[in-house]
Write an enzyme that holds these catalytic residues in place. Structure first.
Site, PDB file in Angstrom:
ATOM      1  N   ASN A  10      46.671  44.592  44.869  1.00 12.79           N
ATOM      2  CA  ASN A  10      47.469  44.541  43.638  1.00 12.79           C
ATOM      3  C   ASN A  10      47.386  45.915  42.965  1.00 12.79           C
ATOM      4  OD1 ASN A  10      48.557  44.038  41.148  1.00 12.79           O
ATOM      5  ND2 ASN A  10      47.078  42.476  40.538  1.00 12.79           N
ATOM      6  N   LYS A  12      48.908  46.864  40.423  1.00 13.41           N
ATOM      7  CA  LYS A  12      49.082  46.731  38.966  1.00 13.41           C
ATOM      8  C   LYS A  12      50.072  47.787  38.468  1.00 13.41           C
ATOM      9  CE  LYS A  12      44.598  44.588  38.789  1.00 13.41           C
ATOM     10  NZ  LYS A  12      43.369  44.308  38.068  1.00 13.41           N
ATOM     11  N   HIS A  94      47.754  35.628  37.265  1.00 14.54           N
ATOM     12  CA  HIS A  94      46.711  36.656  37.226  1.00 14.54           C
ATOM     13  C   HIS A  94      46.086  36.692  35.832  1.00 14.54           C
ATOM     14  CE1 HIS A  94      44.742  40.539  37.205  1.00 14.54           C
ATOM     15  NE2 HIS A  94      44.702  40.434  38.524  1.00 14.54           N
ATOM     16  N   GLU A  96      45.261  39.026  33.949  1.00 17.83           N
ATOM     17  CA  GLU A  96      45.887  39.942  32.978  1.00 17.83           C
ATOM     18  C   GLU A  96      47.161  39.327  32.394  1.00 17.83           C
ATOM     19  OE1 GLU A  96      45.779  43.300  35.630  1.00 17.83           O
ATOM     20  OE2 GLU A  96      43.600  43.245  35.439  1.00 17.83           O
ATOM     21  N   GLU A 166      39.281  34.602  40.826  1.00 18.29           N
ATOM     22  CA  GLU A 166      39.033  35.920  40.254  1.00 18.29           C
ATOM     23  C   GLU A 166      38.345  35.782  38.898  1.00 18.29           C
ATOM     24  OE1 GLU A 166      41.750  39.078  42.007  1.00 18.29           O
ATOM     25  OE2 GLU A 166      42.845  38.186  40.367  1.00 18.29           O
ATOM     26  N   GLY A 172      38.119  44.713  37.502  1.00 17.38           N
ATOM     27  CA  GLY A 172      38.228  46.070  36.970  1.00 17.38           C
ATOM     28  C   GLY A 172      36.971  46.556  36.275  1.00 17.38           C
ATOM     29  N   SER A 212      36.556  43.471  41.601  1.00 21.31           N
ATOM     30  CA  SER A 212      35.719  44.609  41.991  1.00 21.31           C
ATOM     31  C   SER A 212      35.309  44.597  43.469  1.00 21.31           C
ATOM     32  CB  SER A 212      34.488  44.713  41.080  1.00 21.31           C
ATOM     33  OG  SER A 212      34.903  44.964  39.747  1.00 21.31           O
TER      34      SER A 212
HETATM   35  P1  PGA Z   1      39.839  44.864  40.753  1.00 24.80           P
HETATM   36  O1  PGA Z   1      41.059  43.894  40.404  1.00 24.80           O
HETATM   37  O2  PGA Z   1      39.641  44.827  42.245  1.00 24.80           O
HETATM   38  O3  PGA Z   1      40.242  46.213  40.254  1.00 24.80           O
HETATM   39  O4  PGA Z   1      38.628  44.321  40.033  1.00 24.80           O
HETATM   40  C1  PGA Z   1      41.204  42.676  41.068  1.00 24.80           C
HETATM   41  C2  PGA Z   1      42.441  41.955  40.633  1.00 24.80           C
HETATM   42  O5  PGA Z   1      42.850  42.100  39.470  1.00 24.80           O
HETATM   43  O6  PGA Z   1      43.044  41.225  41.432  1.00 24.80           O
END
Ligand code: PGA
Length: 255
Positions: A10, A12, A94, A96, A166, A172, A212
């Site tokens: 992803n 983003k 997701h 976010e 997740e 992140g 992560s």
């Molecule tokens: P990240 O994001 O690997 O940067 O922690 C994972 C995600 O949002 O799917």
């Protein structure tokens, strides 16, 4: 039953035409020799056409979101348009979208329904926030998110659902869930599928871990029984993404 490993990247809201072109050209060389893993990348909406044109045909392209209907929805892309662009996948729910853009369970459920009606494969994300984990509410939160969007899915559409666990505190942050935590949560999600849908859906649905994930921690996570792959954010925008794909080629240990 053996489930095809799945690794999603992803991107983003990151990258430029030039950086994504070189990133994806690199993936064409480093990833496409692993047909045993289903690899999907999700660039921002504005780069979907570019990335689709550059990516090798063995790398699937996903939208990062969609709305249920086409129409007067400034700034959005509908499930119908995702399909029309020739994109087979969409990420929905997701964290976010849930927590930064305040999407509700009902909105996410409507998106899932519309995407499945277009025969898109939905990468459906669930996960708890830190305070919810500390209050021992991981199971409650994940089950609630699944109940809201997945209980009315037609039997024939389950093959088009991939679930990503997740934990929000791991996204992140560089703070990855331990293999034990990730296994425990993915096993709980599989048990929910068994109890609320059926045993066959529970054994065939891919459940991913995300938060992560990187080239160093992916092998220990991959070794866990209920983790069928990863949804990767930051590390998917770097060449190390191919190392994560390669880790999922290894036969699973029965941990
Ligand atoms: P990240 O994001 O690997 O940067 O922690 C994972 C995600 O949002 O799917």
């Amino acid at each position: 039953m053996s489930r095809t490993p799945f690794v999603g990247g992803n991107f983003k809201c990151t990258g430029t035409a030039s950086s994504l072109t070189s990133l994806v050209k690199g993936f064409n060389d480093s990833i496409t020799g692993y047909p045993e893993v289903e690899v999907v990348i999700a660039p921002g909406t504005e780069y979907l056409g570019l990335v689709k044109a550059v990516a090798h045909r063995n790398i699937g392209i996903s939208a990062q979101n969609c709305v249920p209907k086409s129409g007067a929805y400034t700034g959005e892309m509908s499930a119908e348009q995702v399909k029309d662009m020739g994109l087979p996948y969409v990420i929905l729910g997701h964290s976010e979208r849930r927590h930064v853009f305040r999407e509700t369970d009902a909105e996410i459920a409507a998106k899932v329904k519309a995407a499945l009606a277009q025969k898109l494969c939905v990468i459906f994300c669930v996960g708890e926030k830190l305070d919810e984990r500390e209050a021992n509410k991981t199971q409650e939160v994940c089950f609630h998110q699944m109940k809201a969007a997945l209980t009315t899915i037609a039997p024939a559409d389950w093959k088009n659902i991939v679930i990503a666990y997740e934990p929000v505190w791991a996204i992140g942050t560089g703070k990855v869930a331990s293999p034990e935590q990730a296994q425990e949560a993915t096993a709980l999600i599989r048990s929910w599928l068994s109890d609320n849908i059926n045993a066959s859906v529970a054994s065939s649905t891919r459940i991913l871990y995300g938060g992560s994930v990187n080239a160093k921690n992916c092998a220990d996570l991959w070794a866990r029984r209920d983790i069928d792959g990863f949804l990767v954010g930051g590390a998917s925008t770097k060449p190390e993404f191919s190392e994560i794909v390669k880790a999922c080629v290894k036969p699973k240990a029965k941990l």
